[in-house]
Design a protein around this motif. Structure first.
Motif, PDB file in Angstrom:
ATOM      1  N   LEU A  79       0.691  -1.145   0.016  1.00  0.00           N
ATOM      2  CA  LEU A  79      -0.086  -0.095  -0.064  1.00  0.00           C
ATOM      3  C   LEU A  79       0.914   1.366   0.138  1.00  0.00           C
ATOM      4  O   LEU A  79       0.553   2.243  -0.798  1.00  0.00           O
ATOM      5  N   ALA A  80       2.089   1.254   0.791  1.00  0.00           N
ATOM      6  CA  ALA A  80       2.750   2.311   0.901  1.00  0.00           C
ATOM      7  C   ALA A  80       3.553   2.613  -0.419  1.00  0.00           C
ATOM      8  O   ALA A  80       3.653   3.662  -1.028  1.00  0.00           O
ATOM      9  N   LYS A  81       4.064   1.406  -0.725  1.00  0.00           N
ATOM     10  CA  LYS A  81       5.001   1.531  -2.215  1.00  0.00           C
ATOM     11  C   LYS A  81       4.031   2.235  -3.384  1.00  0.00           C
ATOM     12  O   LYS A  81       4.793   2.696  -4.301  1.00  0.00           O
ATOM     13  N   ALA A  82       2.751   1.770  -3.267  1.00  0.00           N
ATOM     14  CA  ALA A  82       1.895   2.382  -4.503  1.00  0.00           C
ATOM     15  C   ALA A  82       1.807   4.074  -4.663  1.00  0.00           C
ATOM     16  O   ALA A  82       1.529   4.353  -5.534  1.00  0.00           O
ATOM     17  N   ARG A  83       2.345   4.627  -3.376  1.00  0.00           N
ATOM     18  CA  ARG A  83       2.125   5.829  -3.399  1.00  0.00           C
ATOM     19  C   ARG A  83       3.483   6.609  -3.627  1.00  0.00           C
ATOM     20  O   ARG A  83       3.558   7.863  -3.458  1.00  0.00           O
ATOM     21  N   ILE A  84       4.665   5.852  -3.705  1.00  0.00           N
ATOM     22  CA  ILE A  84       5.862   6.139  -3.710  1.00  0.00           C
ATOM     23  C   ILE A  84       6.451   6.123  -5.484  1.00  0.00           C
ATOM     24  O   ILE A  84       6.227   5.017  -6.002  1.00  0.00           O
ATOM     25  N   GLY A  85       7.038   6.870  -5.758  1.00  0.00           N
ATOM     26  CA  GLY A  85       7.975   6.905  -7.135  1.00  0.00           C
ATOM     27  C   GLY A  85       9.393   7.109  -6.922  1.00  0.00           C
ATOM     28  O   GLY A  85       9.697   7.978  -6.310  1.00  0.00           O
ATOM     29  N   TYR A  86      10.103   6.237  -7.512  1.00  0.00           N
ATOM     30  CA  TYR A  86      11.580   6.331  -7.162  1.00  0.00           C
ATOM     31  C   TYR A  86      12.397   6.217  -8.253  1.00  0.00           C
ATOM     32  O   TYR A  86      12.358   5.356  -9.023  1.00  0.00           O
ATOM     33  N   LEU A  87      13.195   7.120  -8.247  1.00  0.00           N
ATOM     34  CA  LEU A  87      14.189   7.178  -9.446  1.00  0.00           C
ATOM     35  C   LEU A  87      15.738   6.754  -8.682  1.00  0.00           C
ATOM     36  O   LEU A  87      16.084   7.619  -8.176  1.00  0.00           O
ATOM     37  N   GLY A 150      13.875   7.258 -16.798  1.00  0.00           N
ATOM     38  CA  GLY A 150      13.733   6.914 -15.112  1.00  0.00           C
ATOM     39  C   GLY A 150      12.867   7.717 -14.660  1.00  0.00           C
ATOM     40  O   GLY A 150      11.942   7.200 -13.753  1.00  0.00           O
ATOM     41  N   ILE A 151      12.783   9.024 -14.885  1.00  0.00           N
ATOM     42  CA  ILE A 151      11.914   9.879 -14.306  1.00  0.00           C
ATOM     43  C   ILE A 151      10.598   9.647 -14.588  1.00  0.00           C
ATOM     44  O   ILE A 151       9.522   9.484 -13.807  1.00  0.00           O
ATOM     45  N   ALA A 152      10.362   9.218 -15.920  1.00  0.00           N
ATOM     46  CA  ALA A 152       9.215   8.922 -16.433  1.00  0.00           C
ATOM     47  C   ALA A 152       8.398   7.840 -15.582  1.00  0.00           C
ATOM     48  O   ALA A 152       7.179   7.649 -15.211  1.00  0.00           O
ATOM     49  N   GLN A 153       9.130   6.848 -15.355  1.00  0.00           N
ATOM     50  CA  GLN A 153       9.041   5.322 -14.826  1.00  0.00           C
ATOM     51  C   GLN A 153       8.462   5.742 -13.344  1.00  0.00           C
ATOM     52  O   GLN A 153       7.840   5.184 -12.685  1.00  0.00           O
ATOM     53  N   ALA A 154       9.221   6.881 -12.663  1.00  0.00           N
ATOM     54  CA  ALA A 154       8.848   7.134 -11.287  1.00  0.00           C
ATOM     55  C   ALA A 154       7.584   7.907 -11.121  1.00  0.00           C
ATOM     56  O   ALA A 154       7.200   7.987 -10.016  1.00  0.00           O
ATOM     57  N   ILE A 155       7.149   8.496 -12.326  1.00  0.00           N
ATOM     58  CA  ILE A 155       5.900   9.432 -11.971  1.00  0.00           C
ATOM     59  C   ILE A 155       4.518   8.875 -12.665  1.00  0.00           C
ATOM     60  O   ILE A 155       3.510   9.411 -12.804  1.00  0.00           O
ATOM     61  N   VAL A 156       4.926   7.673 -13.552  1.00  0.00           N
ATOM     62  CA  VAL A 156       3.846   7.122 -14.479  1.00  0.00           C
ATOM     63  C   VAL A 156       2.475   6.969 -13.365  1.00  0.00           C
ATOM     64  O   VAL A 156       1.466   7.303 -14.193  1.00  0.00           O
ATOM     65  N   HIS A 157       2.530   6.423 -12.332  1.00  0.00           N
ATOM     66  CA  HIS A 157       1.460   6.048 -11.524  1.00  0.00           C
ATOM     67  C   HIS A 157       1.050   7.215 -10.761  1.00  0.00           C
ATOM     68  O   HIS A 157       0.193   6.923  -9.534  1.00  0.00           O
ATOM     69  N   ARG A 158       1.426   8.278 -11.039  1.00  0.00           N
ATOM     70  CA  ARG A 158       0.922   9.716 -10.334  1.00  0.00           C
ATOM     71  C   ARG A 158       0.959   9.436  -8.917  1.00  0.00           C
ATOM     72  O   ARG A 158      -0.029   9.518  -8.193  1.00  0.00           O
ATOM     73  N   PRO A 159       2.123   9.115  -8.524  1.00  0.00           N
ATOM     74  CA  PRO A 159       2.628   8.754  -6.870  1.00  0.00           C
ATOM     75  C   PRO A 159       2.366  10.291  -6.044  1.00  0.00           C
ATOM     76  O   PRO A 159       2.541  11.411  -6.503  1.00  0.00           O
ATOM     77  N   ASP A 160       2.071  10.206  -4.850  1.00  0.00           N
ATOM     78  CA  ASP A 160       2.113  11.098  -3.757  1.00  0.00           C
ATOM     79  C   ASP A 160       3.619  11.816  -3.257  1.00  0.00           C
ATOM     80  O   ASP A 160       3.789  12.930  -3.104  1.00  0.00           O
ATOM     81  N   VAL A 161       4.375  10.615  -3.556  1.00  0.00           N
ATOM     82  CA  VAL A 161       5.904  11.135  -3.158  1.00  0.00           C
ATOM     83  C   VAL A 161       6.950  10.580  -4.199  1.00  0.00           C
ATOM     84  O   VAL A 161       6.793   9.575  -4.601  1.00  0.00           O
ATOM     85  N   VAL A 162       7.586  11.605  -4.680  1.00  0.00           N
ATOM     86  CA  VAL A 162       8.497  11.370  -5.661  1.00  0.00           C
ATOM     87  C   VAL A 162       9.834  11.342  -5.073  1.00  0.00           C
ATOM     88  O   VAL A 162      10.170  12.322  -4.508  1.00  0.00           O
ATOM     89  N   ILE A 163      10.886  10.086  -5.173  1.00  0.00           N
ATOM     90  CA  ILE A 163      11.862  10.355  -4.540  1.00  0.00           C
ATOM     91  C   ILE A 163      13.006  10.168  -5.750  1.00  0.00           C
ATOM     92  O   ILE A 163      12.958   9.134  -6.489  1.00  0.00           O
ATOM     93  N   LEU A 164      13.727  11.108  -5.845  1.00  0.00           N
ATOM     94  CA  LEU A 164      14.856  11.126  -6.985  1.00  0.00           C
ATOM     95  C   LEU A 164      16.205  11.097  -6.647  1.00  0.00           C
ATOM     96  O   LEU A 164      16.554  12.328  -5.861  1.00  0.00           O
TER      97      LEU A 164
END
Lengths: 314, 256
Positions: A79-87, A150-164
């Protein structure tokens, strides 16, 4: 909207990570609200990447808790990971896939519903400026484009938190500017954490900064607070006929004087004092040949050096 | 979600020349063996007719073809499985899967399923050859079905061991070597232990030792016998190695 702005998206308390006897991260805490951009700053080996790996569930902390939008990362990891985008530092790219295939795969892995998947993928590609190369193989792209994938991969699921993790490494100045623009845009409706050792980057992109050194937090505040903390307390003094440093230090309100060249001095102020005017008057009086009296620029660099070296001394 | 990962693995397999090479060589070897067997069968057919209860074409031609497939799988699966996790770790792409909202079980099962689809394809083309005999005769479909099930279970055993070996290292070739050594060691140890223990009339330890040797468990299938104990042995082996893989990957996250 105000209620949303106040929502806490990332909360990490007392994170520590040991590798055998070596402590990579020691008691780091951070809290981030929606719409904030946090810059992780630190020299190489300061624990930035380790902290990010822990925040994204790639590495289990030795101690400490992490919750993403109120969901505990260890109790409900999916559940938590679904809200994160990580590069990560090295973009996790499959070279044999095309850009479109890859971003679509990332969307599937993040459980983007089938109905909106094509739109989400198209949006991510457009935001990262990848629409023109969607059909190319990732392995055939330049480093800058790969970073964008790599960034596209991190934001495609419209996460609440993006970690780059070091998102602008290896890019040319134009690309860096584009990526920074994108990060700004992301910051409008989610939280962004980015790590870097490029100081102006934090200044131009982030609104919060956390400086790590030897695995622990050396400084944490807003960028404005950081500038105030530093900019108000130090000036660069240029004198054509410089007196001994002791004479400058004698001015009331001056805490410390360091030579910064033949005719330049870094003058630190004592707390709650601003002796700029007094300095100017004294220089004119004694004919020191004042040609420069300016707030020390490259402020972050100074804070950085100051903080990290101070820590080493203790 | 398992299907998404399985699809990704299949795509990766077919994007590499290895999969195509394996398919090509397998086809060559099988075709050669099949035609040789068929030729032999034609020559002894007159004698067979005189026998009271002669072995059929399925037993004389199809079973050996599947035996060849079993041996080819022993060599091919470690090579096909080596990339599954080792290469992801070497290229640091495992992060994509681990950061995604997936459990380690889903990741491992997805990778296993992807490889199994490919191996079932191999078994499929193996089956096509005996099926071609339908053009001029009839087949024992019971035996053929038993062979297909046996080969699929055998492939699953090899795949599970290969997947486990792949999670032990970040070097794909090392993973292949580990898988191959592990399989060969298990086959030999299982076979000798089972025979030796049974010789001394220690039935229970012998039966347990049999778990180790998927080839030993394949034997009843080759005779057309669906032996529930053999099936259980093979499923157990698959489960053990999949669980070991999952645990190993979870531990990697703790250890770093």
């Amino acid at each position: 909207m105000t209620a949303q702005t106040a929502e806490i998206t990332v909360s990490a308390q007392g994170l520590s990570r040991k590798f055998g006897a070596h402590t990579a991260v020691d008691n780091v805490s951070l809290e981030l609200k929606r719409g904030e951009i946090l810059g992780f700053l630190g020299p190489n080996g300061a624990g930035k990447t380790t902290t990010m790996q822990m925040l994204t569930g790639n590495l289990a902390p030795t101690s400490g808790t992490i919750s993403i939008c109120g969901v505990d990362l260890f109790e409900h990891p999916t559940l938590a990971k679904a809200r994160i985008g990580y590069l990560p530092e090295h973009p996790p790219l499959y070279r044999e896939l095309t850009v479109l295939e890859y971003v679509d795969l990332a969307a599937r892995l993040h459980r983007v519903a089938k109905a909106g998947r094509a739109a989400a993928v198209a949006e991510a590609l457009a935001r990262c400026g990848l629409a023109d190369v969607a059909q190319k193989l990732i392995g055939a792209l330049s480093k800058g484009y790969q970073q964008r994938v790599g960034i596209a991969q991190a934001i495609v699921h419209r996460p609440d938190v993006v970690i780059l993790d070091e998102p602008t490494v290896g890019l040319d100045p134009n690309q860096i500017r584009e990526i920074r623009g994108l990060i700004h845009e992301l910051g409008a409706n989610c939280s962004v954490i980015l790590s870097t050792h490029i100081l102006p980057e934090v200044e131009s992109v982030c609104d919060h900064v956390q400086i790590l050194h030897h695995g622990s937090t050396a400084f944490t505040d807003t960028i404005a607070g950081l500038k105030q903390f530093h900019g108000g307390r130090m000036v660069l003094l240029g004198l054509k006929r410089p007196p001994p440093a002791a004479d400058i230090a004698a001015v009331a309100g001056v805490a410390r004087v360091e030579p910064a060249g033949d005719t330049l001095f870094r003058v630190s102020f004592a707390d709650n004092a601003d002796p700029s005017e007094e300095l100017a008057r004294r220089a004119a009086e004694k004919s020191w040949g004042l040609y420069r009296l300016a707030p020390a620029q490259s402020s972050l660099e100074d804070v950085f050096v100051h903080l990290t070296q101070k820590e080493e001394q203790t | 979600m398992i299907f998404t990962i399985a699809g990704k693995e299949l795509k990766a397999l077919f994007a590499s020349p290895l999969a195509w090479l394996v398919l090509t060589f397998l086809q060559l070897i099988l075709a050669f063996g099949f035609l040789k067997r068929l030729d032999d069968f034609m020559q002894i057919q007159p004698q067979l007719i005189q026998m009271a209860n002669p072995p059929g074409i399925t037993e004389l031609v199809a079973a050996p073809v599947f035996a060849t497939t079993a041996i080819v799988l022993l060599f091919a699966v470690p090579l096909l499985a080596m990339r599954l996790i080792a290469e992801e770790r070497r290229n640091q792409t495992m992060v994509l899967l681990i950061s995604a909202p997936l459990s380690m079980t889903e990741i491992v099962l997805g990778k296993f399923a992807g490889l199994m689809v490919f191996l079932l394809l191999i078994i499929g083309i193996t089956t096509l050859m005996p099926l071609s005999l339908l053009l001029g005769g009839s087949l024992d479909f019971g035996l053929l079905l038993s062979l297909v099930i046996g080969a699929a279970l055998l492939a699953a055993c090899f795949a599970a061991v290969g997947l486990y070996a792949s999670c032990l290292t970040a070097q794909p070739l090392a993973a292949a070597m580990i898988a191959f050594s592990l399989l060969l060691g298990m086959l030999l140890a299982g076979e000798t232990a089972a025979d030796g223990l049974r010789g001394r009339d220690l039935q229970v330890p012998a039966a347990l030792a049999q778990v180790l040797s998927p080839l030993k468990n394949f034997e009843p299938f080759a005779k057309g016998v669906l032996d529930s104990y053999s099936i259980a042995c093979m499923l157990l082996l698959v489960a053990v190695f999949l669980i070991l893989t999952i645990r190993r990957l979870d531990a990697a996250r703790l250890r770093g």
